[in-house]
Design a protein around this motif. Structure first.
Motif, mmCIF file in Angstrom:
data_model
loop_
_atom_site.group_PDB
_atom_site.id
_atom_site.type_symbol
_atom_site.label_atom_id
_atom_site.label_comp_id
_atom_site.label_asym_id
_atom_site.label_seq_id
_atom_site.Cartn_x
_atom_site.Cartn_y
_atom_site.Cartn_z
ATOM 1 N N CYS A 55 0.820 -1.212 0.000
ATOM 2 C CA CYS A 55 0.000 0.000 0.000
ATOM 3 C C CYS A 55 0.853 1.262 0.000
ATOM 4 N N ALA A 56 0.536 2.173 -0.909
ATOM 5 C CA ALA A 56 1.141 3.504 -0.873
ATOM 6 C C ALA A 56 0.526 4.331 0.242
ATOM 7 N N ALA A 57 -0.749 4.066 0.550
ATOM 8 C CA ALA A 57 -1.439 4.786 1.618
ATOM 9 C C ALA A 57 -2.647 3.977 2.066
ATOM 10 N N VAL A 58 -3.046 4.215 3.302
ATOM 11 C CA VAL A 58 -4.271 3.635 3.857
ATOM 12 C C VAL A 58 -5.190 4.793 4.234
ATOM 13 N N VAL A 59 -6.466 4.680 3.858
ATOM 14 C CA VAL A 59 -7.468 5.694 4.177
ATOM 15 C C VAL A 59 -8.497 5.088 5.125
ATOM 16 N N LEU A 60 -8.735 5.730 6.245
ATOM 17 C CA LEU A 60 -9.837 5.361 7.140
ATOM 18 C C LEU A 60 -10.964 6.351 6.867
ATOM 19 N N LEU A 61 -11.985 5.885 6.165
ATOM 20 C CA LEU A 61 -13.057 6.761 5.697
ATOM 21 C C LEU A 61 -14.266 6.669 6.625
ATOM 22 N N SER A 62 -14.369 7.606 7.553
ATOM 23 C CA SER A 62 -15.486 7.679 8.507
ATOM 24 C C SER A 62 -15.728 6.362 9.224
ATOM 25 N N THR A 63 -14.644 5.654 9.516
ATOM 26 C CA THR A 63 -14.741 4.461 10.343
ATOM 27 C C THR A 63 -15.124 4.878 11.763
ATOM 28 N N ALA A 74 -1.830 -4.423 15.017
ATOM 29 C CA ALA A 74 -0.381 -4.602 15.022
ATOM 30 C C ALA A 74 0.203 -4.364 13.639
ATOM 31 N N ALA A 75 -0.494 -4.862 12.615
ATOM 32 C CA ALA A 75 -0.017 -4.689 11.239
ATOM 33 C C ALA A 75 -0.050 -3.228 10.821
ATOM 34 N N LEU A 76 -1.129 -2.515 11.193
ATOM 35 C CA LEU A 76 -1.231 -1.107 10.814
ATOM 36 C C LEU A 76 -0.193 -0.268 11.556
ATOM 37 N N GLU A 77 0.019 -0.563 12.821
ATOM 38 C CA GLU A 77 1.043 0.177 13.561
ATOM 39 C C GLU A 77 2.419 -0.048 12.945
ATOM 40 N N ALA A 78 2.728 -1.285 12.595
ATOM 41 C CA ALA A 78 4.017 -1.578 11.981
ATOM 42 C C ALA A 78 4.160 -0.857 10.646
ATOM 43 N N TYR A 79 3.065 -0.807 9.905
ATOM 44 C CA TYR A 79 3.074 -0.116 8.605
ATOM 45 C C TYR A 79 3.404 1.366 8.774
ATOM 46 N N VAL A 80 2.740 2.009 9.715
ATOM 47 C CA VAL A 80 2.992 3.435 9.946
ATOM 48 C C VAL A 80 4.427 3.649 10.437
ATOM 49 N N ARG A 81 4.862 2.830 11.362
ATOM 50 C CA ARG A 81 6.209 3.010 11.914
ATOM 51 C C ARG A 81 7.297 2.752 10.871
ATOM 52 N N ARG A 82 6.976 1.962 9.842
ATOM 53 C CA ARG A 82 7.931 1.717 8.757
ATOM 54 C C ARG A 82 7.955 2.854 7.740
ATOM 55 N N GLY A 83 7.067 3.831 7.904
ATOM 56 C CA GLY A 83 7.052 4.958 6.984
ATOM 57 C C GLY A 83 5.827 5.039 6.111
ATOM 58 N N GLY A 84 4.815 4.245 6.382
ATOM 59 C CA GLY A 84 3.587 4.257 5.582
ATOM 60 C C GLY A 84 2.753 5.495 5.822
ATOM 61 N N GLY A 85 1.787 5.726 4.927
ATOM 62 C CA GLY A 85 0.916 6.886 5.017
ATOM 63 C C GLY A 85 -0.488 6.509 5.431
ATOM 64 N N LEU A 86 -1.032 7.214 6.421
ATOM 65 C CA LEU A 86 -2.384 6.957 6.916
ATOM 66 C C LEU A 86 -3.180 8.257 6.875
ATOM 67 N N LEU A 87 -4.306 8.225 6.175
ATOM 68 C CA LEU A 87 -5.197 9.375 6.027
ATOM 69 C C LEU A 87 -6.516 9.048 6.703
ATOM 70 N N ALA A 88 -6.869 9.796 7.739
ATOM 71 C CA ALA A 88 -8.106 9.585 8.494
ATOM 72 C C ALA A 88 -9.090 10.704 8.166
#
Length: 220
Positions: A55-63, A74-88
C-alpha cells in the motif's frame, strides 16, 4: 513504500455515515487521477503486514468504533512506523477508541458536534498540497467536530481551523483545528474532520483537499 495501491477502509462499528459510498467512489477517482489504484473494503482481514506492504497509503473513511482486530492493529502500527501513510477522514476521529497508538496518532479524540450548519473554515497553512488551492477563508457546511483536548497541544501541524464566530455550538473558542498532519510515529499521518455529507465529495475545493492529502500520505 514503492507501490501504487491505496486501501480505503470503510468498516463501522458505530454510527455509519450515508456519505461513505460517495467518499469511497471519490477516493477511487482521485487515486486514478494520481496514478494510484484505490480498493475500498470493509474487511478487517485485509490488515496484514503482507497486504499493507503493497500500500502507498491507507485511508480510514469515517470508520467508527472498534473496526480492527488485534493482529490488524499490530499490522497497521508496523506499517505506519515503517514509513507508511495513513489518512483519516471525518468520523475516523471516533474509531478505535481503546487503541492507544491510534489515539496518539490523532493527538485527541472526538467529543461531539453541533447540528450540521454552514460556517467558515480558516486556512492556516497553504504550503501543504491539501490546502495550497484554498483561499484564506473558505465557506463550508459540515458538523464542525469538537475534540476532547486541543489538537495543537499534541504537536501537530495544523492546516485548517473552524471560525466558531460563524456558526453555533463550537466548544474550542478561537483555536479550533479541523485538519492537521505529522510524522511523529515514523510515517505520514493526516486527519481532516470535514466530510459529513455525500455532496462534500463532489465539491471541487474539498476534493482537492482530499486529493492533496492523499498524494502527501502516499509520498507523491
Amino acid at each position: 513504500m514503492p507501490t501504487s495501491d491505496v486501501l480505503v477502509y470503510t468498516r463501522t462499528a458505530g454510527y455509519r455515515h450515508d456519505s461513505i459510498p460517495a467518499g469511497a467512489e471519490a477516493f477511487v477517482e482521485m487515486s486514478r487521477e494520481g496514478g494510484l489504484a484505490a480498493k475500498p473494503t470493509d474487511d478487517p482481514g485485509v490488515f496484514t503486514e503482507d497486504r499493507l506492504e503493497r500500500c502507498a497509503a491507507v485511508v480510514l473513511l469515517s470508520t467508527t468504533g472498534s473496526v480492527l482486530t488485534d493482529p490488524g492493529r499490530a499490522a497497521l502500527e508496523a506499517y505506519v512506523r515503517r514509513g507508511g501513510g495513513l489518512l483519516a477522514v471525518h468520523a475516523a476521529a471516533n474509531a478505535e477508541p481503546d487503541w492507544p497508538f491510534y489515539g496518539d496518532l490523532l493527538g485527541t479524540r472526538f467529543a461531539g458536534h453541533p447540528p450540521l450548519q454552514p460556517g467558515l473554515v480558516r486556512v492556516e497553512d497553504t504550503t501543504h498540497p491539501a490546502t495550497a488551492h484554498l483561499p484564506a477563508e473558505w465557506a463550508w457546511t459540515d458538523e464542525w467536530y469538537d475534540f476532547t483536548s486541543p489538537p495543537r497541544d499534541a504537536d501537530v501541524h495544523v492546516l485548517l481551523r473552524a471560525d466558531e464566530s460563524t456558526y453555533t455550538g463550537g466548544t474550542h473558542g478561537a483555536d479550533h483545528p479541523l485538519s492537521w498532519w505529522h510524522e511523529k510515529a515514523g510515517g505520514r499521518f493526516f486527519f481532516t474532520a470535514l466530510g459529513h455529507t455525500s455532496e462534500s465529495y463532489a465539491a471541487p475545493a474539498f476534493r482537492a483537499h482530499l486529493s492533496g492529502a492523499l498524494r502527501w500520505a502516499a509520498g507523491r
